[in-house]
Scaffold this motif. Structure first.
Motif, mmCIF file in Angstrom:
data_model
loop_
_atom_site.group_PDB
_atom_site.id
_atom_site.type_symbol
_atom_site.label_atom_id
_atom_site.label_comp_id
_atom_site.label_asym_id
_atom_site.label_seq_id
_atom_site.Cartn_x
_atom_site.Cartn_y
_atom_site.Cartn_z
ATOM 1 N N ASN A 94 0.864 -1.177 0.000
ATOM 2 C CA ASN A 94 0.000 0.000 0.000
ATOM 3 C C ASN A 94 0.902 1.229 0.000
ATOM 4 O O ASN A 94 1.533 1.553 1.011
ATOM 5 N N ILE A 95 0.970 1.910 -1.123
ATOM 6 C CA ILE A 95 1.917 3.018 -1.303
ATOM 7 C C ILE A 95 1.677 4.143 -0.293
ATOM 8 O O ILE A 95 2.621 4.629 0.341
ATOM 9 N N ASP A 96 0.425 4.563 -0.151
ATOM 10 C CA ASP A 96 0.133 5.697 0.742
ATOM 11 C C ASP A 96 0.496 5.372 2.186
ATOM 12 O O ASP A 96 1.079 6.212 2.892
ATOM 13 N N ASN A 97 0.168 4.151 2.630
ATOM 14 C CA ASN A 97 0.521 3.749 4.001
ATOM 15 C C ASN A 97 2.036 3.675 4.176
ATOM 16 O O ASN A 97 2.573 4.084 5.216
ATOM 17 N N GLU A 171 14.866 0.750 2.635
ATOM 18 C CA GLU A 171 14.324 -0.378 1.865
ATOM 19 C C GLU A 171 12.961 -0.040 1.270
ATOM 20 O O GLU A 171 12.687 -0.335 0.100
ATOM 21 N N VAL A 172 12.116 0.592 2.080
ATOM 22 C CA VAL A 172 10.783 0.975 1.604
ATOM 23 C C VAL A 172 10.891 2.025 0.503
ATOM 24 O O VAL A 172 10.189 1.960 -0.512
ATOM 25 N N SER A 173 11.796 3.003 0.676
ATOM 26 C CA SER A 173 11.986 4.050 -0.339
ATOM 27 C C SER A 173 12.438 3.448 -1.666
ATOM 28 O O SER A 173 11.945 3.842 -2.733
ATOM 29 N N SER A 174 13.352 2.471 -1.601
ATOM 30 C CA SER A 174 13.824 1.815 -2.823
ATOM 31 C C SER A 174 12.688 1.057 -3.503
ATOM 32 O O SER A 174 12.544 1.079 -4.725
ATOM 33 N N LYS A 175 11.877 0.379 -2.680
ATOM 34 C CA LYS A 175 10.751 -0.379 -3.218
ATOM 35 C C LYS A 175 9.724 0.569 -3.857
ATOM 36 O O LYS A 175 9.185 0.296 -4.931
ATOM 37 N N ILE A 179 8.394 0.745 -7.694
ATOM 38 C CA ILE A 179 6.961 0.666 -7.979
ATOM 39 C C ILE A 179 6.514 1.845 -8.842
ATOM 40 O O ILE A 179 5.746 1.683 -9.791
ATOM 41 N N GLU A 180 7.010 3.049 -8.513
ATOM 42 C CA GLU A 180 6.622 4.248 -9.268
ATOM 43 C C GLU A 180 7.037 4.153 -10.737
ATOM 44 O O GLU A 180 6.347 4.648 -11.624
#
Length: 203
Positions: A94-97, A171-175, A179-180
């Protein structure tokens, strides 16, 4: 377009709207002012003249054109927003979360870094008190105060938390970056982001 491009396009649409609002909120643009100079009333030999005041902008479009353009941009923005929501629904996270939690963790890291930089300390300061002298008068005197400040937390635990959250947010930023770029938004842009407002609304 991919998700990253859709964000850029959404920002571009917002910029178009803001520019349109500046025009529509300018009284000189949305009104026409004429002055009837009645010179003959004061001077029978003079000629009366009607003068139309100059508009603040030298443009080829009218307020109605701008209003119609805003309707078009808002409709486009709504279609884009719906397409983005659908694209996000199909992603692995979930991108926004993920973005919201990353911000929370980064805010906590900032606080933790402040704690990690704290150290226990000792310093000498001067204290003040009063006493009665031999004549029975109250007098001020100074004395030495040894002040010791100890941190009440485990600095190693704090540093480990900083490392943990930085690793997680990276890690989340890279993911999210991946995704973007790889997520397709099913929307064909009505406008080219390289076109300026005046050219678009004048068409």
């Amino acid at each position: 377009m991919n998700l990253k491009e859709s964000y850029r396009y959404a920002n571009y649409l917002d910029a178009l709207l803001n520019t349109a609002y500046r025009y529509l909120q300018n009284k000189g643009f949305v009104t026409t002012t004429k002055q009837n100079h009645l010179r003959s009333k004061a001077n029978s030999e003079a000629t009366d003249e009607v003068i139309e005041l100059q508009k603040p902008y030298d443009v080829d479009f009218t307020p109605n054109t701008v209003i119609d353009f805003v309707v078009k941009v808002i409709t486009e923005k709504e279609l884009l927003a719906d397409a983005i929501v659908k694209a996000k629904a199909g992603t692995e996270i979930n991108i926004d979360n993920a973005i919201a939690m990353n911000k929370k963790k980064q805010g906590f890291v900032s606080v933790l870094n402040g704690l990690a930089n704290m150290k226990s300390s000792e310093k000498i300061i001067q204290g003040t008190d009063y006493k009665f002298n031999q004549e029975g008068n109250q007098t001020k005197y100074f004395y030495t105060v040894e002040e010791t400040t100890q941190i009440d937390f485990d600095r190693n635990d704090v540093r480990n938390l900083v490392k943990k959250y930085l690793k997680e947010t990276d890690e989340v930023s890279s993911k999210l970056d991946a995704i973007e770029i790889n997520t397709i938004v099913n929307h064909i842009p009505l406008f080219d982001v390289n076109e300026n407002f005046e050219d678009l609304v004048g068409v």
